[in-house]
Scaffold this motif. Structure first.
Motif, PDB file in Angstrom:
ATOM      1  N   LEU A  19       0.852  -1.189   0.000  1.00  0.00           N
ATOM      2  CA  LEU A  19       0.000   0.000   0.000  1.00  0.00           C
ATOM      3  C   LEU A  19       0.891   1.242   0.000  1.00  0.00           C
ATOM      4  O   LEU A  19       1.441   1.610   1.039  1.00  0.00           O
ATOM      5  CB  LEU A  19      -0.919   0.012   1.224  1.00  0.00           C
ATOM      6  CG  LEU A  19      -1.986   1.082   1.194  1.00  0.00           C
ATOM      7  CD1 LEU A  19      -2.933   0.893   0.020  1.00  0.00           C
ATOM      8  CD2 LEU A  19      -2.769   1.073   2.479  1.00  0.00           C
ATOM      9  N   PRO A  20       1.042   1.883  -1.163  1.00  0.00           N
ATOM     10  CA  PRO A  20       1.898   3.067  -1.252  1.00  0.00           C
ATOM     11  C   PRO A  20       1.472   4.165  -0.278  1.00  0.00           C
ATOM     12  O   PRO A  20       0.274   4.408  -0.078  1.00  0.00           O
ATOM     13  CB  PRO A  20       1.719   3.521  -2.700  1.00  0.00           C
ATOM     14  CG  PRO A  20       1.319   2.276  -3.431  1.00  0.00           C
ATOM     15  CD  PRO A  20       0.482   1.510  -2.451  1.00  0.00           C
ATOM     16  N   GLY A  21       2.436   4.818   0.321  1.00  0.00           N
ATOM     17  CA  GLY A  21       2.193   5.828   1.342  1.00  0.00           C
ATOM     18  C   GLY A  21       1.308   6.984   0.911  1.00  0.00           C
ATOM     19  O   GLY A  21       0.637   7.590   1.738  1.00  0.00           O
ATOM     20  N   THR A  22       1.285   7.272  -0.374  1.00  0.00           N
ATOM     21  CA  THR A  22       0.464   8.390  -0.841  1.00  0.00           C
ATOM     22  C   THR A  22      -1.026   8.166  -0.579  1.00  0.00           C
ATOM     23  O   THR A  22      -1.795   9.123  -0.558  1.00  0.00           O
ATOM     24  CB  THR A  22       0.665   8.638  -2.351  1.00  0.00           C
ATOM     25  OG1 THR A  22       0.385   7.435  -3.058  1.00  0.00           O
ATOM     26  CG2 THR A  22       2.075   9.087  -2.645  1.00  0.00           C
ATOM     27  N   TYR A  23      -1.418   6.925  -0.363  1.00  0.00           N
ATOM     28  CA  TYR A  23      -2.838   6.625  -0.137  1.00  0.00           C
ATOM     29  C   TYR A  23      -3.202   6.516   1.337  1.00  0.00           C
ATOM     30  O   TYR A  23      -4.365   6.343   1.675  1.00  0.00           O
ATOM     31  CB  TYR A  23      -3.224   5.330  -0.849  1.00  0.00           C
ATOM     32  CG  TYR A  23      -3.036   5.427  -2.330  1.00  0.00           C
ATOM     33  CD1 TYR A  23      -3.833   6.274  -3.091  1.00  0.00           C
ATOM     34  CD2 TYR A  23      -2.061   4.691  -2.981  1.00  0.00           C
ATOM     35  CE1 TYR A  23      -3.665   6.381  -4.461  1.00  0.00           C
ATOM     36  CE2 TYR A  23      -1.888   4.786  -4.347  1.00  0.00           C
ATOM     37  CZ  TYR A  23      -2.693   5.628  -5.077  1.00  0.00           C
ATOM     38  OH  TYR A  23      -2.524   5.730  -6.425  1.00  0.00           O
ATOM     39  N   LEU A  24      -2.229   6.620   2.214  1.00  0.00           N
ATOM     40  CA  LEU A  24      -2.508   6.432   3.638  1.00  0.00           C
ATOM     41  C   LEU A  24      -3.377   7.526   4.233  1.00  0.00           C
ATOM     42  O   LEU A  24      -3.916   7.366   5.321  1.00  0.00           O
ATOM     43  CB  LEU A  24      -1.201   6.303   4.423  1.00  0.00           C
ATOM     44  CG  LEU A  24      -0.383   5.058   4.091  1.00  0.00           C
ATOM     45  CD1 LEU A  24       0.903   5.048   4.903  1.00  0.00           C
ATOM     46  CD2 LEU A  24      -1.183   3.789   4.328  1.00  0.00           C
ATOM     47  N   LYS A  25      -3.550   8.618   3.523  1.00  0.00           N
ATOM     48  CA  LYS A  25      -4.417   9.688   4.007  1.00  0.00           C
ATOM     49  C   LYS A  25      -5.895   9.410   3.734  1.00  0.00           C
ATOM     50  O   LYS A  25      -6.762  10.130   4.206  1.00  0.00           O
ATOM     51  CB  LYS A  25      -4.004  11.019   3.399  1.00  0.00           C
ATOM     52  CG  LYS A  25      -4.102  11.050   1.899  1.00  0.00           C
ATOM     53  CD  LYS A  25      -3.546  12.324   1.316  1.00  0.00           C
ATOM     54  CE  LYS A  25      -3.503  12.177  -0.194  1.00  0.00           C
ATOM     55  NZ  LYS A  25      -2.357  12.775  -0.775  1.00  0.00           N
ATOM     56  N   LEU A  26      -6.186   8.367   2.959  1.00  0.00           N
ATOM     57  CA  LEU A  26      -7.577   8.011   2.669  1.00  0.00           C
ATOM     58  C   LEU A  26      -8.226   7.395   3.901  1.00  0.00           C
ATOM     59  O   LEU A  26      -7.605   6.605   4.606  1.00  0.00           O
ATOM     60  CB  LEU A  26      -7.648   7.020   1.503  1.00  0.00           C
ATOM     61  CG  LEU A  26      -7.144   7.521   0.159  1.00  0.00           C
ATOM     62  CD1 LEU A  26      -7.192   6.395  -0.870  1.00  0.00           C
ATOM     63  CD2 LEU A  26      -7.970   8.703  -0.318  1.00  0.00           C
ATOM     64  N   HIS A  27      -9.470   7.739   4.155  1.00  0.00           N
ATOM     65  CA  HIS A  27     -10.195   7.196   5.298  1.00  0.00           C
ATOM     66  C   HIS A  27     -11.308   6.238   4.883  1.00  0.00           C
ATOM     67  O   HIS A  27     -11.936   5.614   5.726  1.00  0.00           O
ATOM     68  CB  HIS A  27     -10.779   8.336   6.138  1.00  0.00           C
ATOM     69  CG  HIS A  27      -9.716   9.212   6.719  1.00  0.00           C
ATOM     70  ND1 HIS A  27      -8.946   8.839   7.798  1.00  0.00           N
ATOM     71  CD2 HIS A  27      -9.254  10.423   6.345  1.00  0.00           C
ATOM     72  CE1 HIS A  27      -8.076   9.789   8.070  1.00  0.00           C
ATOM     73  NE2 HIS A  27      -8.239  10.764   7.200  1.00  0.00           N
ATOM     74  N   THR A  34      -8.693  -0.440  -3.123  1.00  0.00           N
ATOM     75  CA  THR A  34      -8.513  -0.464  -4.575  1.00  0.00           C
ATOM     76  C   THR A  34      -7.083  -0.127  -4.984  1.00  0.00           C
ATOM     77  O   THR A  34      -6.699  -0.369  -6.120  1.00  0.00           O
ATOM     78  CB  THR A  34      -9.478   0.508  -5.301  1.00  0.00           C
ATOM     79  OG1 THR A  34      -9.149   1.843  -4.957  1.00  0.00           O
ATOM     80  CG2 THR A  34     -10.927   0.196  -4.971  1.00  0.00           C
ATOM     81  N   HIS A  35      -6.294   0.401  -4.066  1.00  0.00           N
ATOM     82  CA  HIS A  35      -4.910   0.773  -4.364  1.00  0.00           C
ATOM     83  C   HIS A  35      -3.899  -0.266  -3.873  1.00  0.00           C
ATOM     84  O   HIS A  35      -2.702  -0.111  -4.131  1.00  0.00           O
ATOM     85  CB  HIS A  35      -4.596   2.142  -3.754  1.00  0.00           C
ATOM     86  CG  HIS A  35      -5.442   3.224  -4.329  1.00  0.00           C
ATOM     87  ND1 HIS A  35      -5.273   3.708  -5.601  1.00  0.00           N
ATOM     88  CD2 HIS A  35      -6.501   3.897  -3.811  1.00  0.00           C
ATOM     89  CE1 HIS A  35      -6.161   4.641  -5.844  1.00  0.00           C
ATOM     90  NE2 HIS A  35      -6.926   4.780  -4.777  1.00  0.00           N
ATOM     91  N   ALA A  36      -4.351  -1.293  -3.197  1.00  0.00           N
ATOM     92  CA  ALA A  36      -3.437  -2.327  -2.703  1.00  0.00           C
ATOM     93  C   ALA A  36      -2.723  -3.003  -3.865  1.00  0.00           C
ATOM     94  O   ALA A  36      -3.346  -3.370  -4.859  1.00  0.00           O
ATOM     95  CB  ALA A  36      -4.206  -3.364  -1.886  1.00  0.00           C
ATOM     96  N   MET A  37      -1.443  -3.119  -3.773  1.00  0.00           N
ATOM     97  CA  MET A  37      -0.578  -3.813  -4.732  1.00  0.00           C
ATOM     98  C   MET A  37      -0.593  -3.196  -6.128  1.00  0.00           C
ATOM     99  O   MET A  37      -0.093  -3.794  -7.081  1.00  0.00           O
ATOM    100  CB  MET A  37      -0.961  -5.297  -4.828  1.00  0.00           C
ATOM    101  CG  MET A  37      -0.974  -6.029  -3.517  1.00  0.00           C
ATOM    102  SD  MET A  37       0.650  -6.205  -2.790  1.00  0.00           S
ATOM    103  CE  MET A  37       1.221  -7.659  -3.639  1.00  0.00           C
TER     104      MET A  37
END
Length: 65
Positions: A19-27, A34-37
């Motif tokens: 899970l790329p860090g750019t998506y960690l702000k999603l709640h 949908t962004h995993a891998m």
């Protein structure tokens, strides 16, 4: 245990690949999933189901600080 295996021949699949860090702000967890891998398998979220297993290559050598 039962489930399908999703296999990757790639080594060093770490949390940044999963899970790329750019998506960690999603709640919204559904959107986040949908962004995993996506960096190595853009269709991963459509393949994986609850109970499945991910198998990959070797882990990198541990780094000592």
């Amino acid at each position: 245990m039962r489930g399908n295996v999703i296999k990757y021949e790639r080594n060093n699949i770490d949390t940044d690949v999963i899970l790329p860090g750019t998506y960690l702000k999603l709640h919204d967890y559904d959107e986040l999933a949908t962004h995993a891998m996506e960096g190595i398998d853009p269709d991963f979220h459509t393949k994986v189901k609850e109970g499945d297993f991910i198998v990959a290559g070797k882990r990198s050598e541990e780094r000592r600080v």
